[in-house]
Design an enzyme around this catalytic site. Structure first.
Site, mmCIF file in Angstrom:
data_model
loop_
_atom_site.group_PDB
_atom_site.id
_atom_site.type_symbol
_atom_site.label_atom_id
_atom_site.label_comp_id
_atom_site.label_asym_id
_atom_site.label_seq_id
_atom_site.Cartn_x
_atom_site.Cartn_y
_atom_site.Cartn_z
ATOM 1 N N ARG A 34 0.874 -1.179 0.000
ATOM 2 C CA ARG A 34 0.000 0.000 0.000
ATOM 3 C C ARG A 34 0.903 1.219 0.000
ATOM 4 O O ARG A 34 1.764 1.357 0.870
ATOM 5 C CB ARG A 34 -0.877 -0.031 1.255
ATOM 6 C CG ARG A 34 -1.642 1.255 1.555
ATOM 7 C CD ARG A 34 -2.827 1.417 0.613
ATOM 8 N NE ARG A 34 -3.846 2.302 1.107
ATOM 9 C CZ ARG A 34 -3.745 3.627 1.193
ATOM 10 N NH1 ARG A 34 -2.640 4.238 0.880
ATOM 11 N NH2 ARG A 34 -4.771 4.336 1.618
ATOM 12 N N GLU A 42 -11.459 4.647 -4.435
ATOM 13 C CA GLU A 42 -11.801 3.231 -4.532
ATOM 14 C C GLU A 42 -12.028 2.900 -6.011
ATOM 15 O O GLU A 42 -12.472 3.738 -6.791
ATOM 16 C CB GLU A 42 -13.081 2.935 -3.733
ATOM 17 C CG GLU A 42 -12.941 3.141 -2.241
ATOM 18 C CD GLU A 42 -12.115 2.069 -1.570
ATOM 19 O OE1 GLU A 42 -12.127 0.905 -2.018
ATOM 20 O OE2 GLU A 42 -11.436 2.390 -0.580
ATOM 21 N N ARG A 76 -1.231 -5.349 4.507
ATOM 22 C CA ARG A 76 -0.398 -4.834 3.418
ATOM 23 C C ARG A 76 0.819 -4.112 3.988
ATOM 24 O O ARG A 76 0.731 -3.458 5.026
ATOM 25 C CB ARG A 76 -1.191 -3.846 2.552
ATOM 26 C CG ARG A 76 -2.404 -4.450 1.894
ATOM 27 C CD ARG A 76 -3.228 -3.420 1.180
ATOM 28 N NE ARG A 76 -3.774 -2.451 2.129
ATOM 29 C CZ ARG A 76 -4.684 -1.536 1.822
ATOM 30 N NH1 ARG A 76 -5.140 -1.438 0.588
ATOM 31 N NH2 ARG A 76 -5.134 -0.697 2.730
#
Length: 148
Positions: A34, A42, A76
């Site tokens: 990330r 999104e 992540r």
């Protein structure tokens, strides 16, 4: 390999505008990474596909320098990515594909790039209806599918 090291890898997959998979050059499994300091739309919200396409265009198959710091709530690796010496997060915000991530009234690391992109009305900053992902998620929930 721990998350607190810098390492080189190849981007093997771009999930959305702020999440990629990077395989270390020395081999082994790819890490879900990330991009630290940014919040891209999104994938199912306006500007989400454009953000993913932009990140894909600059990173897919490319060697990146990964400076990992920690893991997020989804497992992540949170990391700063650089490609050929250029900060990818700064580029994403500066081109209008993501917001500088700020938390609890702390300035985001890319606030200067965001201010410039807003001034020049680049990308999502030209769209008065663009909604920061955190507000989108609060209103509509996440649109990510497991494994992406």
């Amino acid at each position: 390999m721990t998350s607190a090291h810098a390492w080189l890898g190849v981007v093997t997959h771009v999930s959305d505008g702020d999440t990629v998979w990077v395989q270390p050059l020395q081999g082994g499994e790819a890490f879900k990474v990330r991009l630290e300091g940014i919040d891209a739309p999104e994938i199912c919200q306006p500007w989400g596909p454009q953000a993913r396409a932009a990140l894909y265009a600059v990173l897919q198959g490319q060697v990146v320098d990964v400076q990992g710091h920690a893991r997020d709530n989804y497992g992540r690796l949170l990391a700063k990515l650089s490609r050929q010496g250029h900060d990818v997060g700064a580029w994403m915000v500066g081109q209008g594909y993501a917001w500088s991530y700020s938390f609890q009234h702390h300035a985001g690391v890319y606030d200067a790039q965001q201010a410039l992109a807003q001034t020049h009305r680049l990308g999502l900053f030209a769209d008065a209806r663009a909604l920061q992902p955190r507000w989108f998620r609060k209103r509509f929930g996440s649109c990510h599918t497991p494994g992406n």
